[in-house]
Design an enzyme around this catalytic site. Structure first.
Site, PDB file in Angstrom:
ATOM      1  N   GLU A 124       0.820  -1.215   0.000  1.00  0.00           N
ATOM      2  CA  GLU A 124       0.000   0.000   0.000  1.00  0.00           C
ATOM      3  C   GLU A 124       0.855   1.267   0.000  1.00  0.00           C
ATOM      4  O   GLU A 124       0.544   2.253  -0.684  1.00  0.00           O
ATOM      5  CB  GLU A 124      -0.920  -0.003   1.242  1.00  0.00           C
ATOM      6  CG  GLU A 124      -1.823   1.194   1.371  1.00  0.00           C
ATOM      7  CD  GLU A 124      -2.768   1.336   0.199  1.00  0.00           C
ATOM      8  OE1 GLU A 124      -3.667   0.516   0.050  1.00  0.00           O
ATOM      9  OE2 GLU A 124      -2.588   2.304  -0.592  1.00  0.00           O
ATOM     10  N   VAL A 127       2.693   3.406  -3.332  1.00  0.00           N
ATOM     11  CA  VAL A 127       2.091   4.420  -4.210  1.00  0.00           C
ATOM     12  C   VAL A 127       1.288   5.399  -3.353  1.00  0.00           C
ATOM     13  O   VAL A 127       0.450   4.989  -2.550  1.00  0.00           O
ATOM     14  CB  VAL A 127       1.148   3.790  -5.261  1.00  0.00           C
ATOM     15  CG1 VAL A 127       0.571   4.866  -6.182  1.00  0.00           C
ATOM     16  CG2 VAL A 127       1.855   2.722  -6.071  1.00  0.00           C
ATOM     17  N   GLY A 182      12.669  14.883   4.335  1.00  0.00           N
ATOM     18  CA  GLY A 182      12.579  13.416   4.243  1.00  0.00           C
ATOM     19  C   GLY A 182      11.643  12.932   3.141  1.00  0.00           C
ATOM     20  O   GLY A 182      11.202  11.789   3.166  1.00  0.00           O
ATOM     21  N   ASP A 196      10.348   7.797 -10.368  1.00  0.00           N
ATOM     22  CA  ASP A 196       9.534   7.355  -9.231  1.00  0.00           C
ATOM     23  C   ASP A 196       8.044   7.375  -9.616  1.00  0.00           C
ATOM     24  O   ASP A 196       7.310   6.418  -9.354  1.00  0.00           O
ATOM     25  CB  ASP A 196       9.809   8.291  -8.036  1.00  0.00           C
ATOM     26  CG  ASP A 196       9.030   7.906  -6.798  1.00  0.00           C
ATOM     27  OD1 ASP A 196       9.411   6.931  -6.140  1.00  0.00           O
ATOM     28  OD2 ASP A 196       8.026   8.578  -6.499  1.00  0.00           O
ATOM     29  N   LYS A 200       5.413   4.083  -9.933  1.00  0.00           N
ATOM     30  CA  LYS A 200       4.128   4.055  -9.232  1.00  0.00           C
ATOM     31  C   LYS A 200       2.981   3.885 -10.228  1.00  0.00           C
ATOM     32  O   LYS A 200       2.033   3.137  -9.991  1.00  0.00           O
ATOM     33  CB  LYS A 200       3.946   5.350  -8.425  1.00  0.00           C
ATOM     34  CG  LYS A 200       4.883   5.430  -7.223  1.00  0.00           C
ATOM     35  CD  LYS A 200       4.906   6.824  -6.629  1.00  0.00           C
ATOM     36  CE  LYS A 200       5.755   6.889  -5.368  1.00  0.00           C
ATOM     37  NZ  LYS A 200       6.031   8.278  -4.937  1.00  0.00           N
TER      38      LYS A 200
HETATM   39  N1  HSE Z   1      10.312  10.278  -3.085  1.00  0.00           N
HETATM   40  C1  HSE Z   1       8.947   9.874  -3.032  1.00  0.00           C
HETATM   41  C2  HSE Z   1       8.079  11.096  -3.255  1.00  0.00           C
HETATM   42  C3  HSE Z   1       8.670   9.255  -1.695  1.00  0.00           C
HETATM   43  O1  HSE Z   1       8.594  12.204  -3.126  1.00  0.00           O
HETATM   44  O2  HSE Z   1       6.905  10.945  -3.574  1.00  0.00           O
HETATM   45  C4  HSE Z   1       7.309   8.647  -1.578  1.00  0.00           C
HETATM   46  O3  HSE Z   1       7.124   7.609  -2.488  1.00  0.00           O
END
Ligand code: HSE
Length: 411
Positions: A124, A127, A182, A196, A200
């Site tokens: 979960e 994404v 973070g 990324d 997703k």
């Molecule tokens: N680096 C990703 C973002 C972390 O900024 O969405 C969460 O998947």
């Protein structure tokens, strides 16, 4: 009591431990029994901290302890995460992961092992950070035919683009702030180059079609070429620029792409700012729904992992039918997708009006004060046709020592 191990005590892993401690009663009630973290696998020691005595450096300790029934993978990256997760599933342990790179690259195999061993491989948090989106797809929307999933799926880039839009800050400054909070991946290239978002999106498409998606087939553009001047034009057009991942499913075909897009003020994704993600899911019976919330960050993402721990705790003896098989889902080339296009051209519009109209027909034109350039917005057209027309325009412009400065897709 159910014993759990956490592999990787970084931002998300420590968030999972914190939620299990702070929400101990809620978690126990939901699981019907106590959830106890038995081990935390990390290279570091964390002396003096509450987890000091749970730290192990040897993965075999977790794999070989039959009392550990659920393993959380929050290490990130492909190795050793892949080998460890595979070994856990093969040993009959349930796994909950936040690692989209792992799910996108090895999800097919890991889901198959989970099925064979009658355990669960749950993701979960991979994404949309804390937003429930995987579970709605396999539970709430299981009777729907999904025809579109379009979303802002990366918190870091949305944070950066929002800062550039609202505060005029530089790309680099906004990226540093996102990293300090973070949000960013260990290698921020995965965020800013769109990889990324692409992974997703591939996971979401695979969830919907039930087939494996090779994320490398999804055309992916990042945000590194977007400038402050682009945002000035965007404002003049009453739009904002967002990094979007989009997929349309029709007649067995899937059109999918990741790119920065100019979004109109009245589009539901326009208001999705900062680290928030927004995901539109359109079903043939359902119509359009939108899932919105914190797309990255320690506790929101950890909250989704904890929900998966509880899902596994409730389905201890069976495999939940979810995910996809090894059958391949082809992705149509981006040339077949239809968009409007925003194009910036050097020189004055007055001198190039005929040229632009001849190639693209009547378009909406924007001229900013004191700029030796102009921009126009085309009507909707297939990308392949747009690119042919753009080449014609480029040839004509080159003959006049002018050029196309920027192209951005528009919704
Ligand atoms: N680096 C990703 C973002 C972390 O900024 O969405 C969460 O998947």
């Amino acid at each position: 009591m159910i014993k759990v191990a956490i592999m990787g005590y970084g931002t998300i892993g420590s968030g999972v431990y914190e939620i299990l401690e702070r929400n101990r009663e809620i978690v126990s009630r939901a699981a019907g029994q106590e959830i106890q973290v038995a081990y935390i696998l990390d290279l570091r020691e964390f002396p003096g901290s509450a987890v000091e005595n749970k730290i192990v450096h040897d993965f075999d300790v977790i794999r070989d302890d039959d009392e550990v029934k659920i393993v959380v993978e929050t290490m990130g990256g492909l190795e050793p995460a892949y080998s460890f997760v595979k070994a856990c599933l093969e040993s009959g342990k349930h796994v909950a992961t936040s690692n989209k790179a792992l799910v996108a690259a090895h999800g097919t195999e890991l889901l198959a092992i989970a099925r064979e061993k009658q355990v669960n491989f749950l993701f979960e948090a991979s994404v949309g950070g804390g937003i429930p989106i995987i579970r709605p797809l396999y539970r709430c929307l299981m009777g729907e035919k999904i025809e579109e999933i379009t979303g802002i799926l990366n918190g870091t880039t949305n944070f950066i683009l929002t800062k550039m839009d609202k505060e005029g800050t530089s790309f680099q400054w906004a990226l540093k702030e996102a990293q300090a909070l973070g949000y960013a991946e260990r290698n921020p290239e995965a965020d800013v180059e769109g990889h990324d978002t692409c992974r997703k999106l591939a996971i979401l498409i695979a969830m919907v079609t039930g087939k494996e998606v090779n994320y490398e087939e999804i055309s992916t553009e990042g945000i590194t070429e977007i400038t402050d001047v682009d945002f000035k034009y965007a404002a003049a057009l009453d739009t904002s620029i967002k990094l979007v991942g989009s997929s349309h499913m029709e007649a067995g075909k899937v059109h999918a792409w990741v790119a920065p897009v100019m979004i109109d003020r009245d589009h539901p994704l326009y208001a999705v700012s900062d680290v928030y993600n927004g995901i539109l899911v359109k079903g043939t019976m359902l119509g359009t729904t939108m899932y919105y919330g914190s797309g990255a960050g320690k506790l929101p993402t950890a909250s989704a992992v904890v929900a998966d721990i509880l899902e596994a705790a409730k389905e201890m003896d069976s495999n939940i039918p979810l995910g996809w098989t090894e059958e391949k889902q082809e992705i149509s080339p981006i040339g077949e997708s239809v968009h409007r296009y925003f194009v910036r051209v050097s020189g004055t519009y007055e001198d190039r009006k005929d040229m632009v109209e001849t190639v693209f027909g009547k378009s909406r034109v924007v001229e900013l004060p004191e700029m030796e350039e102009f921009a126009f917005l085309t009507g909707p057209m297939k990308e392949s046709r747009f690119l042919e027309n753009l080449e014609i325009l480029k040839v004509e412009l080159t003959a006049e020592y002018q050029k196309v400065i920027q192209v951005i897709r528009a919704e």
